[in-house]
Design a protein around this motif. Sequence first.
Motif, PDB file in Angstrom:
ATOM      1  N   ARG A   1      19.855  61.422  23.172  1.00 44.86           N
ATOM      2  CA  ARG A   1      18.867  61.543  22.100  1.00 44.86           C
ATOM      3  C   ARG A   1      18.513  62.993  21.801  1.00 44.86           C
ATOM      4  O   ARG A   1      18.066  63.309  20.707  1.00 44.86           O
ATOM      5  CB  ARG A   1      17.571  60.803  22.467  1.00 44.86           C
ATOM      6  CG  ARG A   1      17.741  59.317  22.564  1.00 44.86           C
ATOM      7  CD  ARG A   1      16.432  58.586  22.729  1.00 44.86           C
ATOM      8  NE  ARG A   1      15.606  59.126  23.811  1.00 44.86           N
ATOM      9  CZ  ARG A   1      14.284  59.010  23.844  1.00 44.86           C
ATOM     10  NH1 ARG A   1      13.638  58.399  22.871  1.00 44.86           N
ATOM     11  NH2 ARG A   1      13.602  59.481  24.857  1.00 44.86           N
TER      12      ARG A   1
ATOM     13  N   TYR B   1      25.651  62.411  15.940  1.00 47.04           N
ATOM     14  CA  TYR B   1      25.984  61.018  16.269  1.00 47.04           C
ATOM     15  C   TYR B   1      25.950  60.098  15.049  1.00 47.04           C
ATOM     16  O   TYR B   1      25.415  58.994  15.107  1.00 47.04           O
ATOM     17  CB  TYR B   1      25.053  60.474  17.356  1.00 47.04           C
ATOM     18  CG  TYR B   1      25.065  61.295  18.617  1.00 47.04           C
ATOM     19  CD1 TYR B   1      26.084  61.145  19.536  1.00 47.04           C
ATOM     20  CD2 TYR B   1      24.070  62.220  18.873  1.00 47.04           C
ATOM     21  CE1 TYR B   1      26.109  61.904  20.701  1.00 47.04           C
ATOM     22  CE2 TYR B   1      24.086  62.988  20.028  1.00 47.04           C
ATOM     23  CZ  TYR B   1      25.102  62.819  20.938  1.00 47.04           C
ATOM     24  OH  TYR B   1      25.130  63.576  22.078  1.00 47.04           O
TER      25      TYR B   1
ATOM     26  N   LYS C   1      27.951  57.663  13.011  1.00 44.41           N
ATOM     27  CA  LYS C   1      29.152  56.872  13.274  1.00 44.41           C
ATOM     28  C   LYS C   1      30.163  56.917  12.131  1.00 44.41           C
ATOM     29  O   LYS C   1      31.374  56.949  12.367  1.00 44.41           O
ATOM     30  CB  LYS C   1      28.751  55.424  13.557  1.00 44.41           C
ATOM     31  CG  LYS C   1      29.891  54.562  14.042  1.00 44.41           C
ATOM     32  CD  LYS C   1      29.465  53.120  14.231  1.00 44.41           C
ATOM     33  CE  LYS C   1      28.804  52.939  15.553  1.00 44.41           C
ATOM     34  NZ  LYS C   1      28.578  51.516  15.883  1.00 44.41           N
TER      35      LYS C   1
ATOM     36  N   CYS D   1      28.113  57.073  20.027  1.00 47.08           N
ATOM     37  CA  CYS D   1      27.213  56.391  19.084  1.00 47.08           C
ATOM     38  C   CYS D   1      26.862  54.999  19.583  1.00 47.08           C
ATOM     39  O   CYS D   1      25.697  54.579  19.503  1.00 47.08           O
ATOM     40  CB  CYS D   1      27.850  56.292  17.699  1.00 47.08           C
ATOM     41  SG  CYS D   1      27.842  57.833  16.781  1.00 47.08           S
ATOM     42  N   ASN D   2      27.855  54.278  20.084  1.00 47.21           N
ATOM     43  CA  ASN D   2      27.598  52.940  20.609  1.00 47.21           C
ATOM     44  C   ASN D   2      26.685  52.990  21.831  1.00 47.21           C
ATOM     45  O   ASN D   2      25.792  52.151  21.984  1.00 47.21           O
ATOM     46  CB  ASN D   2      28.916  52.225  20.937  1.00 47.21           C
ATOM     47  CG  ASN D   2      29.682  51.858  19.683  1.00 47.21           C
ATOM     48  OD1 ASN D   2      29.105  51.692  18.614  1.00 47.21           O
ATOM     49  ND2 ASN D   2      30.992  51.738  19.810  1.00 47.21           N
TER      50      ASN D   2
ATOM     51  N   GLU E   1      23.155  53.760  20.527  1.00 44.82           N
ATOM     52  CA  GLU E   1      22.563  52.583  19.883  1.00 44.82           C
ATOM     53  C   GLU E   1      22.086  51.573  20.920  1.00 44.82           C
ATOM     54  O   GLU E   1      20.983  51.028  20.803  1.00 44.82           O
ATOM     55  CB  GLU E   1      23.576  51.915  18.942  1.00 44.82           C
ATOM     56  CG  GLU E   1      23.780  52.646  17.644  1.00 44.82           C
ATOM     57  CD  GLU E   1      24.867  52.004  16.786  1.00 44.82           C
ATOM     58  OE1 GLU E   1      25.307  50.866  17.093  1.00 44.82           O
ATOM     59  OE2 GLU E   1      25.280  52.648  15.816  1.00 44.82           O
TER      60      GLU E   1
ATOM     61  N   LYS F   1      18.173  50.488  21.670  1.00 47.87           N
ATOM     62  CA  LYS F   1      17.779  49.081  21.683  1.00 47.87           C
ATOM     63  C   LYS F   1      17.044  48.751  22.989  1.00 47.87           C
ATOM     64  O   LYS F   1      16.027  48.061  22.984  1.00 47.87           O
ATOM     65  CB  LYS F   1      19.021  48.201  21.533  1.00 47.87           C
ATOM     66  CG  LYS F   1      18.734  46.808  21.051  1.00 47.87           C
ATOM     67  CD  LYS F   1      20.006  45.990  20.897  1.00 47.87           C
ATOM     68  CE  LYS F   1      20.627  46.255  19.552  1.00 47.87           C
ATOM     69  NZ  LYS F   1      21.781  45.363  19.297  1.00 47.87           N
TER      70      LYS F   1
END
Length: 165
Positions: free
Chosen positions: A16, A79, A81, A150-151, A154, A158
């Motif tokens: 982040r 980041y 995507k 990126c995954n 993410e 979450k």
Amino acid sequence: MTMTQDEKFIERDRLRFIKNTSSANLCYLGILLDVFYFVNIYKSDVGTYYYNFVIGVSIVYNLVFMLAAFLSSEGVKNYVKNYSYLLCGLGIMQIIRIFIIPNKAHGATAVVNGVETLVMGNGQFFRVVAYLIISAVALLAAAFINLKKCNELEAHMKTLAEMSA
């Protein structure tokens, strides 16, 4: 040595706050190798062999390529995507380019000052093909690394949202 859950959490949380410099640097490498490619091609003095429409399109493509790759390098730093997909397209185009100018010029001859001259010898051919392949690999690696990060980011965001709820 395996990472503990806390160490994995901290590593993901760092995403982040830090830039994706590995993907950005690979983009810069792809641009640099493209520059080596087109300087190597355009500095060739083989009469009027390279004075045609294909070279004009190639020059315009090089400019667009460098702009798109640089834009992608800035995007992957943060980041984003979608820039990975652009980088994949650029990497594939670098491979396709092998079959356009280098493939046609390799082994072709042109008359220069009344002497038949080889347009592109084996040494130059292998060098420009290597530039394009390494450029493509760098761009595809940048795309893959960015997609992976990126995954991860993410999924981490979450998890943070679930923890705070």
